[in-house]
Design a protein around this motif. Sequence first.
Motif, PDB file in Angstrom:
ATOM      1  N   MET A 172       0.815  -1.213   0.000  1.00  0.00           N
ATOM      2  CA  MET A 172       0.000   0.000   0.000  1.00  0.00           C
ATOM      3  C   MET A 172       0.850   1.266   0.000  1.00  0.00           C
ATOM      4  SD  MET A 172      -3.297  -0.814   2.433  1.00  0.00           S
ATOM      5  CE  MET A 172      -2.329  -1.297   3.871  1.00  0.00           C
ATOM      6  N   LEU A 173       2.019   1.214   0.650  1.00  0.00           N
ATOM      7  CA  LEU A 173       2.848   2.404   0.779  1.00  0.00           C
ATOM      8  C   LEU A 173       3.848   2.579  -0.354  1.00  0.00           C
ATOM      9  CD1 LEU A 173       3.576   2.153   4.613  1.00  0.00           C
ATOM     10  CD2 LEU A 173       2.070   3.809   3.492  1.00  0.00           C
ATOM     11  N   SER A 174       3.974   1.590  -1.213  1.00  0.00           N
ATOM     12  CA  SER A 174       4.921   1.703  -2.326  1.00  0.00           C
ATOM     13  C   SER A 174       4.464   2.792  -3.291  1.00  0.00           C
ATOM     14  CB  SER A 174       5.033   0.371  -3.058  1.00  0.00           C
ATOM     15  OG  SER A 174       3.806   0.026  -3.681  1.00  0.00           O
ATOM     16  N   SER A 175       5.360   3.221  -4.146  1.00  0.00           N
ATOM     17  CA  SER A 175       5.043   4.316  -5.073  1.00  0.00           C
ATOM     18  C   SER A 175       3.906   3.948  -6.012  1.00  0.00           C
ATOM     19  CB  SER A 175       6.292   4.694  -5.876  1.00  0.00           C
ATOM     20  OG  SER A 175       6.806   3.547  -6.558  1.00  0.00           O
ATOM     21  N   GLU A 176       3.722   2.643  -6.281  1.00  0.00           N
ATOM     22  CA  GLU A 176       2.622   2.204  -7.139  1.00  0.00           C
ATOM     23  C   GLU A 176       1.414   1.741  -6.333  1.00  0.00           C
ATOM     24  OE1 GLU A 176       5.632   0.807  -7.230  1.00  0.00           O
ATOM     25  OE2 GLU A 176       6.535   1.772  -8.993  1.00  0.00           O
TER      26      GLU A 176
END
Length: 293
Positions: free
Chosen positions: A151-155
Amino acid sequence: MNAAPNTPAAALSRRTPRRRLSAFLHRHAGVRLSLLLSAPMLWLGIAYLGALAALFAAALWRADTFTGDLIREVTWANFQDLFTTEVYRTIALRSVGVAVAVTLIDLVIAFPMAFAMAKLASPRAQRWLVIAVLTPLWASYLVKAYAWRVMLSSEGVLGWGYGLTATIITLSYLWLPYMILPIYAGLERLPNSLLEAAGDLGARGWRTFRTVVWPLAFPAVVAGSIFTFSLSLGDYIAVKIVGGRSQLIGNVVYDNIGAANNLPFAAAVATVPVVIMLVYLAAVRRTGALENL
């Protein structure tokens, strides 16, 4: 044939060893309590205190620079390196800051939830809400941590990226049930008559909370904070997954056990959260909260 004399001495002589032992334990409550506590205290002494003693002993050794072999000679070099190196002091302060932030975030979220569960929900709804709070604990730690990584990744859905903020969010989610349940248990013991009496005397919501609810719920808050603070202080897995380049105490311990192969220094670093928790427990004990749990 004469019957056996029916006297207390004769009755005592006819008792089996098992009955005599039972009577002895019944008369001596202190001996009974000592026997009941002997097994758990023995386990505590060997498994927990023994492990801590081994940890402190290993912190006083040193590792050979070239071979990595342990040299069992008492030295304070590991603690000197730990306290004189600025980077390690920064990591220790950062770890405490993360643990405090997680504890405060969980408290802000958990208190109204626990109050609603204990005082506003029906008995039937309370059972379902407790199950809902416990359900995340049944899932794997890694599954939950990697879910936040996605959820926190750039995508991802949030796309906030990794770092200390992601670490605090993930740890706050992971340890939230450990704050909700103690506060819920404490608020459930709070008599509704006290809240009604405060309202009858003209106290508004904030004053009722400040003078009635908070003082009686404070021991439960302390109990929850012990869980969230200690678990956040020693965590290293979530930092590895969502922390990016952030370093906390747990990561330093892990890296020195694995890649650096410096067990004595890892043991010295591991004593830092132990000492911090002892100081924290001593501080909350002075407030009297632990005696009221």
